[in-house]
Scaffold this motif. Structure first.
Motif, PDB file in Angstrom:
ATOM      1  N   LYS A 122       0.933  -1.116  -0.040  1.00  0.00           N
ATOM      2  CA  LYS A 122       0.069   0.077  -0.022  1.00  0.00           C
ATOM      3  C   LYS A 122       1.010   1.199   0.064  1.00  0.00           C
ATOM      4  O   LYS A 122       1.893   1.416   0.939  1.00  0.00           O
ATOM      5  N   HIS A 123       0.655   2.141  -0.815  1.00  0.00           N
ATOM      6  CA  HIS A 123       1.578   3.557  -0.938  1.00  0.00           C
ATOM      7  C   HIS A 123       0.744   4.272  -0.107  1.00  0.00           C
ATOM      8  O   HIS A 123      -0.385   4.657  -0.503  1.00  0.00           O
ATOM      9  N   GLN A 124       1.348   5.053   0.757  1.00  0.00           N
ATOM     10  CA  GLN A 124       1.136   6.153   1.493  1.00  0.00           C
ATOM     11  C   GLN A 124       1.932   7.425   1.374  1.00  0.00           C
ATOM     12  O   GLN A 124       2.958   7.407   2.083  1.00  0.00           O
TER      13      GLN A 124
ATOM     14  N   LYS B 168       1.088  -3.945   3.186  1.00  0.00           N
ATOM     15  CA  LYS B 168      -0.516  -4.208   3.700  1.00  0.00           C
ATOM     16  C   LYS B 168      -1.120  -5.388   4.043  1.00  0.00           C
ATOM     17  O   LYS B 168      -1.682  -5.668   4.890  1.00  0.00           O
TER      18      LYS B 168
END
Length: 160
Positions: A61-63, A70
């Motif tokens: 998951k890219h934040q 993730k």
């Protein structure tokens, strides 16, 4: 108050049994085993010495600029120590960044490979696995999931 030699031996046996119980619990109820995830990368690791085969998969998951694990899963045919090690890996790696996961894997593999003690939170997290330091033949079983995780993370770093 210092322990007598008998108390020290009893304490050591008690700790050994506690860690062995923790490993068996992870083996019997592994975290992330055959878990269906939308993997962004997978890598198959093999221990030719004993025949263990394990595939580690990660969903990212890219934040912002950070890439976070993730979900993480594994499957394959392996011994109890390898499966327990992979379970602990899945338990600890989910929700951390790729950089943190690589650092954690490097620290654990370094400690297991060279019999160096870990300190602080990591020592507590991985105390059942660090017991394996006493059994040189079984180290490769415990290391396989972590080495495979590092290869999986390298695959992710190579992606555009």
């Amino acid at each position: 108050m210092a322990l007598t030699k008998k108390q020290h031996v009893d304490h050591t046996k008690s700790q050994h049994q506690l860690y062995q119980t923790a490993l068996l619990a992870h083996h019997k109820h592994p975290v992330g085993f055959e878990l269906a995830i939308n993997a962004d990368a997978s890598y198959e690791g093999v221990n030719p010495a004993c025949g263990d085969e394990i595939t580690v998969s990660c969903e990212i998951k890219h934040q912002g600029e950070l890439s976070v694990i993730k979900a993480i899963a594994f499957h394959g045919d392996s011994c109890a120590i390898c499966r327990a090690s992979a379970s602990i890996m899945c338990q600890e790696a989910q929700g951390i960044t790729l950089v943190e996961a690589m650092l954690m894997a490097q620290q654990l593999t370094g400690a297991l490979s060279t019999n160096i003690s870990m300190i602080g939170e990591l020592a507590e997290q991985f105390s059942p696995l660090l017991m394996i330091q006493q059994f040189p033949v079984r180290k490769q079983c415990a290391l396989l999931p972590w080495n495979t995780l590092m290869e999986t993370l390298k695959c992710l770093q190579d992606q555009p």
